[in-house]
Design a protein around this motif. Structure first.
Motif, mmCIF file in Angstrom:
data_model
loop_
_atom_site.group_PDB
_atom_site.id
_atom_site.type_symbol
_atom_site.label_atom_id
_atom_site.label_comp_id
_atom_site.label_asym_id
_atom_site.label_seq_id
_atom_site.Cartn_x
_atom_site.Cartn_y
_atom_site.Cartn_z
ATOM 1 N N SER A 86 -0.012 -4.947 3.415
ATOM 2 C CA SER A 86 0.224 -3.718 4.165
ATOM 3 C C SER A 86 0.366 -3.974 5.651
ATOM 4 C CB SER A 86 -0.930 -2.737 3.942
ATOM 5 O OG SER A 86 -0.707 -1.550 4.668
ATOM 6 N N VAL B 136 0.822 -1.213 0.000
ATOM 7 C CA VAL B 136 0.000 0.000 0.000
ATOM 8 C C VAL B 136 0.855 1.261 0.000
ATOM 9 C CG1 VAL B 136 -1.700 1.312 1.331
ATOM 10 C CG2 VAL B 136 -1.968 -1.147 1.054
ATOM 11 N N PHE C 270 -3.469 -6.433 -2.064
ATOM 12 C CA PHE C 270 -2.671 -5.492 -1.288
ATOM 13 C C PHE C 270 -1.985 -6.214 -0.140
ATOM 14 C CE2 PHE C 270 -6.063 -2.632 -2.940
ATOM 15 C CZ PHE C 270 -5.256 -1.737 -3.623
ATOM 16 N N HIS D 38 -2.025 3.410 -5.084
ATOM 17 C CA HIS D 38 -3.313 3.443 -5.780
ATOM 18 C C HIS D 38 -3.220 3.690 -7.287
ATOM 19 C CE1 HIS D 38 -4.676 4.058 -1.522
ATOM 20 N NE2 HIS D 38 -5.292 2.961 -1.895
ATOM 21 N N MET E 278 -6.529 -8.446 0.786
ATOM 22 C CA MET E 278 -5.428 -7.762 1.459
ATOM 23 C C MET E 278 -4.846 -8.681 2.521
ATOM 24 S SD MET E 278 -5.497 -4.126 3.383
ATOM 25 C CE MET E 278 -4.096 -3.510 4.254
ATOM 26 N N ILE F 249 -7.019 1.818 2.254
ATOM 27 C CA ILE F 249 -7.423 1.409 0.914
ATOM 28 C C ILE F 249 -8.584 2.293 0.470
ATOM 29 C CG2 ILE F 249 -8.289 -0.495 -0.503
ATOM 30 C CD1 ILE F 249 -5.469 -0.952 0.677
#
Length: 106
Positions: A65, A40, A63, A48, A81, A72
């Motif tokens: 992170s 991220v 993702f 993004h 994620m 997000i």
């Protein structure tokens, strides 16, 4: 275990890696691959724009992170994620989800 090692153990091949946003964007726009794992926060910059480029090309991504999932953007809600640190089983499940969301299977 490094993520590259986990991917190899799961039977995947790492074809590219990017430590900076510009390089990640170039790969997202021009490189051929089945799945991307996006941190991220890439060297202090939001990932993004890379996620948007992948979405536009219909390339599966997830993702990774260590940050709060609320980082997000709404447009990517529902994207798999994994929270750092993560186990190989968690990564395998997220990969499967990301690929199936794009109509692909492993």
């Amino acid at each position: 275990m490094l993520i590259e090692d986990m991917l190899g153990e799961l039977g995947h091949e790492v074809t590219a890696s990017a430590a900076h946003l510009d390089h990640a964007l170039e790969l997202a726009r021009n490189h051929e691959f089945d799945l991307a794992i996006l941190d991220v926060n890439l060297a202090g910059k939001s990932i993004h724009p890379v996620a948007r480029a992948l979405k536009d090309r219909n390339i599966a991504f997830l993702f990774a992170s260590g940050y709060d999932p609320s980082d997000i953007l709404r447009e990517f809600e529902g994207t798999p994620m994994v929270g750092k640190p993560f186990e190989i089983e968690t990564l395998a499940k997220a990969i499967s989800q990301a690929l199936s969301m794009n109509g692909r299977a492993i």
